[in-house]
Write a protein that holds these residues in place. Sequence first.
Motif, PDB file in Angstrom:
ATOM      1  N   ARG A 171      -3.567   8.013  28.361  1.00  0.00           N
ATOM      2  CA  ARG A 171      -3.983   8.245  29.743  1.00  0.00           C
ATOM      3  C   ARG A 171      -4.476   9.667  29.927  1.00  0.00           C
ATOM      4  O   ARG A 171      -3.911  10.601  29.354  1.00  0.00           O
ATOM      5  N   ALA A 220     -13.046   9.806  28.964  1.00  0.00           N
ATOM      6  CA  ALA A 220     -12.600   8.502  28.474  1.00  0.00           C
ATOM      7  C   ALA A 220     -13.194   8.198  27.105  1.00  0.00           C
ATOM      8  O   ALA A 220     -12.505   7.673  26.216  1.00  0.00           O
ATOM      9  N   VAL A 229     -18.117   5.158  26.772  1.00  0.00           N
ATOM     10  CA  VAL A 229     -17.949   4.915  28.202  1.00  0.00           C
ATOM     11  C   VAL A 229     -19.071   5.641  28.923  1.00  0.00           C
ATOM     12  O   VAL A 229     -19.207   6.862  28.808  1.00  0.00           O
ATOM     13  N   CYS A 264      -8.351   7.888  33.577  1.00  0.00           N
ATOM     14  CA  CYS A 264      -8.827   7.116  32.420  1.00  0.00           C
ATOM     15  C   CYS A 264      -7.588   6.581  31.713  1.00  0.00           C
ATOM     16  O   CYS A 264      -6.712   7.357  31.319  1.00  0.00           O
ATOM     17  N   GLU A 265      -7.518   5.260  31.541  1.00  0.00           N
ATOM     18  CA  GLU A 265      -6.307   4.653  31.004  1.00  0.00           C
ATOM     19  C   GLU A 265      -6.611   3.623  29.925  1.00  0.00           C
ATOM     20  O   GLU A 265      -7.615   2.915  29.996  1.00  0.00           O
ATOM     21  N   ARG A 266      -5.707   3.570  28.959  1.00  0.00           N
ATOM     22  CA  ARG A 266      -5.714   2.491  27.984  1.00  0.00           C
ATOM     23  C   ARG A 266      -4.803   1.388  28.528  1.00  0.00           C
ATOM     24  O   ARG A 266      -3.726   1.670  29.063  1.00  0.00           O
ATOM     25  N   VAL A 318      -9.891  -0.410  28.108  1.00  0.00           N
ATOM     26  CA  VAL A 318      -9.690   0.843  28.830  1.00  0.00           C
ATOM     27  C   VAL A 318     -10.305   0.715  30.220  1.00  0.00           C
ATOM     28  O   VAL A 318     -11.136  -0.163  30.471  1.00  0.00           O
ATOM     29  N   ALA A 366     -11.759   3.391  33.597  1.00  0.00           N
ATOM     30  CA  ALA A 366     -12.074   4.747  34.056  1.00  0.00           C
ATOM     31  C   ALA A 366     -12.447   4.662  35.532  1.00  0.00           C
ATOM     32  O   ALA A 366     -13.255   3.819  35.922  1.00  0.00           O
ATOM     33  N   VAL A 420     -14.557  -1.902  28.383  1.00  0.00           N
ATOM     34  CA  VAL A 420     -14.154  -1.219  29.609  1.00  0.00           C
ATOM     35  C   VAL A 420     -13.904  -2.289  30.672  1.00  0.00           C
ATOM     36  O   VAL A 420     -14.818  -3.007  31.069  1.00  0.00           O
TER      37      VAL A 420
END
Length: 441
Positions: free
Chosen positions: A154, A211, A219, A253-255, A262, A264, A341
């Motif tokens: 993150r 990201a 991204v 921005c996260e996994r 992911v 964003a 994404v």
Amino acid sequence: MRTRPLKVALLGCGVVGSEVARIMTTHADDLAARIGAPVELAGVAVRRPDKVREGIDPALITTDATALVKRGDIDVVVEVIGGIEPARTLITTAFEHGASVVSANKALLAQDGAALHAAAERSGRDLYYEAAVAGAIPLIRPLRESLAGDKVNRVLGIVNGTTNFILDKMDSTGAGYQEALDEATALGYAEADPTADVEGFDAAAKAAILAGIAFHTRVRLDDVHREGMTEVTASDFASAKQMGCTIKLLAICERAADGASVTARVHPAMIPLSHPLASVRGAYNAVFVESEAAGRLMFYGPGAGGSPTASAVLGDLVAVCRNRLDGATGPGESAYAALPVSPMGDVVTRYHISLDVADKPGVLAQVATVFAEHGVSIDTVRQQGKDQSSSRSGEAGTEGEASLVVVTHRATDAALGGTVEALRKLDTVRGVASIMRVEGE
């Protein structure tokens, strides 16, 4: 030390470019010692050649940027003109003619970063851009190099100083949005046209870059969900304070939990006052990076301005020049993970929803039913009378209004969207006054 200087072409000589030129001149001996060879400003491309530029030899000024990057003896091109064109063409031309590139162009990198990295790789040259995100704060290099052996899950942060200044003023003084924006403009923190900042475009470009690096995935700007902060009101801050929170415009921005995708996004959000980002004041930036081995890291500092951004540019210039002397290149694009994404609807978080409703029995039950039907669990509810003076005592058939504030448990954005749409159809709901995500808990 090598005596032949490394030649640098500077594209743009505004607030950042002029500071880059000044530092190159005044710190020439130190830069040469750090690099292992002197660096020479070989040309400066500008749009207005007649403008007086202190400390820069007028003989270096040119309006023909294309000819400058095509010279063939240029070792490094520093691009600080911004925008998509002509910056994109000038950068690719620089690669084709043997130069490495240092850029601060977040918009271009967010849109065409993959193509620019490919052009750099074909030419065996470097593309560095620490200054494109968060000004002087070292962030890109730690993500690309220091955390290269770790797994980042993150990235959460404040990456636009203008919006943070405005929201900070609204929070600390009770000012409205326009009043805070006017002050930011007067102090030089906001542009005459602040759209890129207040509507989240600037932060979204930075989120795309972060990201991509953090998750080893391409991204683009179009992949980033974006919401501006122009609709944030003093009432939102009052509600946030009742929850022990404040409001920030965040880039997140996260996994995904399963690691298979992911997300964003950029939007205003409530964060607890106990969170370190809540104390970031004025035009400063701060970014949290959460990784498996290193844990939580925070990067903080000035995110814009001539000197801070020039500091990041010069750091890249030193690194690129060292690579040039060694006949090597630094890290290029890392997109091996190629994770999809996910859309905003898949994002899971908490929500603060403020409703204007009829002040009569049964309304809360109706509202709660709608949340339950869409699978959104309610954490807390707060109701208070509103505009009671509109109800005349003893007159049949009249009713006042109430304000109903609902804070949810974690749910998907899609579920919340469906809930709000259904709430708007209730006869007892006069309007949805505010929807705010709650982060950082």
